[in-house]
Design an enzyme around this catalytic site. Structure first.
Site, PDB file in Angstrom:
ATOM      1  N   ASP A  43      54.732  -3.974  34.712  1.00  0.00           N
ATOM      2  CA  ASP A  43      55.286  -2.800  34.868  1.00  0.00           C
ATOM      3  C   ASP A  43      54.536  -1.622  33.951  1.00  0.00           C
ATOM      4  O   ASP A  43      53.937  -1.918  32.964  1.00  0.00           O
ATOM      5  CB  ASP A  43      56.650  -2.940  33.952  1.00  0.00           C
ATOM      6  CG  ASP A  43      57.485  -1.846  34.212  1.00  0.00           C
ATOM      7  OD1 ASP A  43      57.574  -1.118  34.961  1.00  0.00           O
ATOM      8  OD2 ASP A  43      58.522  -1.419  33.373  1.00  0.00           O
ATOM      9  N   ASN A  91      62.202  -2.457  45.299  1.00  0.00           N
ATOM     10  CA  ASN A  91      61.005  -1.260  45.260  1.00  0.00           C
ATOM     11  C   ASN A  91      61.043  -0.777  46.744  1.00  0.00           C
ATOM     12  O   ASN A  91      60.641   0.540  46.829  1.00  0.00           O
ATOM     13  CB  ASN A  91      59.820  -1.990  44.821  1.00  0.00           C
ATOM     14  CG  ASN A  91      59.646  -2.175  43.531  1.00  0.00           C
ATOM     15  OD1 ASN A  91      59.076  -3.287  43.191  1.00  0.00           O
ATOM     16  ND2 ASN A  91      60.517  -1.841  42.646  1.00  0.00           N
TER      17      ASN A  91
END
EC number: 2.5.1.89
Length: 264
Positions: A43, A91
């Site tokens: 991340d 995503n």
């Protein structure tokens, strides 16, 4: 915050001390019990790019280079299994431009793996876990090529979670079990935790000993929900492209100091 301030100081001023500390950590880590399986939620790529006034794809590109470094660290330490969260099913909701750029990057990187000398020298098997049918055909073809080219290897394993969701993995496993019950291949009485494990995307893979999330967020984000019940969790306030070997070593050192109780 402290890390980000220090990171702007020219490295030449503290490199000798840094190198000495890194060697010290490597020695300590190698003398302890090493994790067999490390999982990473990569991340912070987009925020890192934003910090450098670059588009999101720039952060993902540097994130892919960081992953190559981490593979080297795992090889150096003898950590056999690395699982990384590259792209979730959620995503796909990002902008079309970003998703298209990411898919192009995935395609390029999987094709590079096929000819990467280190992959063949180290004996790295590549597995892609997730709902591959959601990926563009060009990416699926590159994935299949990488998996086929490395299928015979077993020294090290790289699992790439792509179009992946932890809940989706469990749902897909349950559907497959239900089909086998209906067809008579399986009796309901045979279903237990270990049997369900055999229906996951990578059957019988050891659970991660360590889960690392970079980027400063403290959450799991639907990653390996079935497998990380007893994993040791580490959350690092560093964007993934800035994640250092020394951060990795510190985490393993802390892991070695913990007493794992496995729910007991």
């Amino acid at each position: 915050m402290i890390y980000r301030i220090i990171s702007h100081i020219p490295k030449i001023f503290f490199k000798p001390a840094y190198d000495l500390y890194e060697r010290y950590l490597i020695e300590k880590v190698k003398s302890g019990v090493l994790p067999k399986h490390v999982a990473i939620i990569m991340d912070g790529n987009r925020r890192w790019a934003r910090k450098h006034e670059k588009p999101p794809w720039y952060g993902h590109l540097f994130g892919s280079k960081k992953l190559e470094e981490i593979l080297e660290w795992c090889h150096e330490l003898g950590i056999r299994i690395l699982t990384v969260y590259a792209f979730s099913t959620e995503n796909f909701k990002r902008s079309k431009e970003e998703v298209d750029r990411l898919m192009k990057l995935f395609e390029e990187k999987f094709r590079e793996l096929v000819t990467d000398k280190r992959v063949h020298e180290y004996g790295v098997r590549v597995n892609v876990i997730g709902r591959k049918e959601l990926l563009p055909k060009s990416v699926r073809d590159a994935v299949e090529e990488a998996e086929r080219a490395t299928r015979k290897y077993n020294n090290y394993i790289l699992n790439v979670a792509l179009a992946y969701g932890g809940r989706s993995e469990i749902v897909d496993a349950v559907k497959d079990i239900a089909r086998d019950v209906i067809s008579g291949k399986l009796r309901i009485e045979e279903i237990d935790e270990e049997l369900l494990r055999r229906y996951l995307y990578v059957p019988n893979m050891p659970d991660p000993d360590i889960v690392i999330r970079t980027g400063g967020e403290v959450r799991i984000s639907n990653f390996l929900l079935y497998q990380i019940a007893y994993s040791e969790l580490f959350f690092v306030d560093v964007y993934f492209p800035e994640f250092r070997k020394i951060d990795f070593l510190r985490i393993i050192r802390e892991f070695q100091k913990r007493e794992r109780r496995f729910g007991r």
